[in-house]
Design an enzyme around this catalytic site. Structure first.
Site, mmCIF file in Angstrom:
data_model
loop_
_atom_site.group_PDB
_atom_site.id
_atom_site.type_symbol
_atom_site.label_atom_id
_atom_site.label_comp_id
_atom_site.label_asym_id
_atom_site.label_seq_id
_atom_site.Cartn_x
_atom_site.Cartn_y
_atom_site.Cartn_z
ATOM 1 N N HIS A 72 0.838 -1.214 0.000
ATOM 2 C CA HIS A 72 0.000 0.000 0.000
ATOM 3 C C HIS A 72 0.865 1.253 0.000
ATOM 4 O O HIS A 72 0.814 2.089 0.896
ATOM 5 C CB HIS A 72 -0.934 -0.020 1.211
ATOM 6 C CG HIS A 72 -2.013 -1.038 1.085
ATOM 7 N ND1 HIS A 72 -1.960 -2.273 1.719
ATOM 8 C CD2 HIS A 72 -3.158 -1.039 0.350
ATOM 9 C CE1 HIS A 72 -3.036 -2.972 1.391
ATOM 10 N NE2 HIS A 72 -3.781 -2.260 0.572
ATOM 11 N N HIS A 112 -6.732 7.382 -2.144
ATOM 12 C CA HIS A 112 -7.530 6.359 -1.470
ATOM 13 C C HIS A 112 -6.826 5.544 -0.395
ATOM 14 O O HIS A 112 -7.499 4.983 0.470
ATOM 15 C CB HIS A 112 -8.178 5.421 -2.497
ATOM 16 C CG HIS A 112 -7.288 4.282 -2.893
ATOM 17 N ND1 HIS A 112 -6.246 4.423 -3.763
ATOM 18 C CD2 HIS A 112 -7.298 2.992 -2.509
ATOM 19 C CE1 HIS A 112 -5.646 3.254 -3.904
ATOM 20 N NE2 HIS A 112 -6.247 2.367 -3.156
ATOM 21 N N ASP A 222 -9.084 -0.537 -7.536
ATOM 22 C CA ASP A 222 -8.272 -0.817 -6.352
ATOM 23 C C ASP A 222 -7.759 -2.258 -6.319
ATOM 24 O O ASP A 222 -6.647 -2.513 -5.854
ATOM 25 C CB ASP A 222 -9.104 -0.531 -5.095
ATOM 26 C CG ASP A 222 -8.259 -0.508 -3.837
ATOM 27 O OD1 ASP A 222 -8.816 -0.628 -2.741
ATOM 28 O OD2 ASP A 222 -7.020 -0.383 -3.961
HETATM 29 C C1 LIG Z 1 -13.844 -9.476 1.424
HETATM 30 O O1 LIG Z 1 -12.610 -9.013 1.886
HETATM 31 C C2 LIG Z 1 -11.479 -9.541 1.313
HETATM 32 C C3 LIG Z 1 -11.533 -10.534 0.324
HETATM 33 C C4 LIG Z 1 -10.347 -11.032 -0.219
HETATM 34 C C5 LIG Z 1 -9.118 -10.533 0.221
HETATM 35 N N1 LIG Z 1 -7.893 -10.958 -0.300
HETATM 36 C C6 LIG Z 1 -7.680 -12.221 -0.786
HETATM 37 O O2 LIG Z 1 -8.527 -13.037 -0.891
HETATM 38 C C7 LIG Z 1 -6.285 -12.591 -1.248
HETATM 39 C C8 LIG Z 1 -5.249 -12.344 -0.198
HETATM 40 N N2 LIG Z 1 -5.876 -12.057 -2.481
HETATM 41 C C9 LIG Z 1 -5.839 -10.830 -3.012
HETATM 42 N N3 LIG Z 1 -6.163 -9.675 -2.348
HETATM 43 C C10 LIG Z 1 -6.019 -8.523 -3.115
HETATM 44 C C11 LIG Z 1 -5.609 -8.507 -4.440
HETATM 45 C C12 LIG Z 1 -5.592 -7.164 -4.859
HETATM 46 N N4 LIG Z 1 -5.971 -6.411 -3.821
HETATM 47 N N5 LIG Z 1 -6.210 -7.234 -2.761
HETATM 48 C C13 LIG Z 1 -6.530 -6.732 -1.493
HETATM 49 C C14 LIG Z 1 -5.549 -6.065 -0.790
HETATM 50 C C15 LIG Z 1 -5.819 -5.557 0.457
HETATM 51 C C16 LIG Z 1 -7.079 -5.706 1.013
HETATM 52 C C17 LIG Z 1 -8.066 -6.378 0.316
HETATM 53 C C18 LIG Z 1 -7.785 -6.899 -0.939
HETATM 54 C C19 LIG Z 1 -8.908 -7.625 -1.720
HETATM 55 C C20 LIG Z 1 -5.297 -9.734 -5.068
HETATM 56 O O3 LIG Z 1 -4.926 -9.826 -6.253
HETATM 57 N N6 LIG Z 1 -5.418 -10.859 -4.318
HETATM 58 C C21 LIG Z 1 -9.071 -9.543 1.194
HETATM 59 C C22 LIG Z 1 -10.239 -9.033 1.728
HETATM 60 ZN ZN LIG Z 2 -5.823 0.415 -2.390
#
Ligand SMILES: COc1ccc(NC(=O)[C@H](C)Nc2nc3c(cnn3-c3ccccc3C)c(=O)[nH]2)cc1
Ligand SMILES: [Zn+2]
Length: 326
Positions: A72, A112, A222
């Protein structure tokens, strides 16, 4: 390298409008110029009477307020802003929405994740940090990112909105708050369900409809790394996992609950991605493609390719594991 906006070739200006743009090839000083170029090429400088020196001061202060953490950081801010910029051109959004809404979307993307510390809301709340206390556990990070954005805009020398009428400034402020707060992933389903309900009769002349679309567009921008070419996207996953593993290591040390998909002993790259792409990314992108069919080709196809890549990697890991255990 001091790159004045005059030196950006026509080829780079066009490349900047596409979702295949590779952020890894550019230094921060060049990225600052590319961000200025986005405000120029969307005619914000003329439409909102933004003085170029004020825009440079604003972007420098934004640059200083992003932290040097694995994911981030300022490069993530640029990726999200560049994807938003690409979506505006790809969907020809300038013909459907007015400049104020586009200015809100681009500036929200820039701001953001301001002053993100690399620890998500779950950590803030469980560790009872200052932010969780200040914002009563309600989207502490996103409230903070937005508050820092307006701290910067309160400085006259950074206030890119200082020449707009006060009514317009109020609309811009309301829009930026809505967009930045919408990036809290715990609200993912709430926002997606609302957008889905509007789709059958989506009406660009309705402010409520446009507000939800703007929230969807910043959410898509994002989390859209996997829509980029593999050689651009894959390093971002390594950065993300570095940040997640660091958080889960600290949580273990502090005896706090550990989020499963952040635990280095539980998660693998492919397993975190296949689930995320299938259950979060594709459903979100497909809803947006209902409104802008051109996104099927430019965004959804690359994501399906990424899903295939990580599914293969997951199978290879399974085979390797079964061999070693047999
Ligand atoms: C519903 O809340 C959620 C759902 C999914 C996730 N993250 C994941 O499932 C995993 C770790 N993967 C993932 N997470 C990702 C990506 C891009 N941004 N991102 C992310 C980063 C920080 C916080 C939340 C997310 C989704 C990505 O390409 N992959 C994190 C939070
Ligand atoms: Zn972001």
């Amino acid at each position: 390298i001091q790159m004045s906006s005059l030196e950006v070739s026509e080829e780079v200006r066009q490349y900047l409008k596409t979702p295949t743009f590779d952020n890894w090839q550019w230094e921060d000083a060049e990225i600052m110029v590319l961000l200025q170029l986005m405000y120029t090429d969307l005619d914000f400088i003329t439409t909102f009477n933004i003085e170029p020196e004020v825009l440079r001061e604003f972007l420098f202060e934004v640059y200083r307020r992003y932290n040097h953490i694995p994911f981030h950081n300022f490069k993530h801010c640029f990726c999200v802003t560049q994807m938003m910029y690409g979506l505006i051109w790809l969907t020809d959004l300038r013909s459907r929405m007015d400049s104020v809404d586009l200015l809100i979307m681009l500036t929200s993307a820039v701001c953001h994740d301001l002053d993100h510390t690399g620890y998500n809301n779950a950590y803030q709340i469980n560790a009872r940090t200052e932010l969780a206390l200040r914002y009563n556990d309600i989207s502490p990070l996103e409230n903070h990112h937005c508050a820092v954005a307006f701290e910067i805009l309160e400085k006259t020398e950074c206030n890119i909105f200082r020449n707009v009428p006060s009514e317009q400034y109020k609309r811009i402020r309301e829009g930026i708050i809505k967009c930045i707060l919408a990036t809290d992933m715990s609200r993912h389903n709430e926002i997606l369900v609302k957008f889905k309900s509007l789709l059958p009769t989506f009406d660009f002349s309705s402010k409520d409809h446009r507000d939800v679309l703007m929230m969807i567009l910043i959410k898509v921008s994002d989390i859209s790394n996997e829509a980029r070419p593999m050689e651009v996207a894959e390093p971002w996953l390594d950065c993300l996992l570095q940040e997640f593993y660091n958080q889960s290591d600290v949580e273990k040390l502090e005896g706090l609950p550990v989020t499963p998909f952040m635990d280095r002993d539980k998660v693998t790259k492919p397993s975190s991605q296949t689930g995320f792409i299938r259950f979060v990314l594709l459903p979100l992108f497909m809803e947006l493609a209902n409104l802008f069919p051109c996104l099927e080709l430019h965004i959804i196809d690359p994501v399906r390719k990424a899903l295939g890549y990580y599914t293969e990697m997951e199978k290879a890991l399974e085979r390797a594991k079964s061999c070693s255990s047999s």
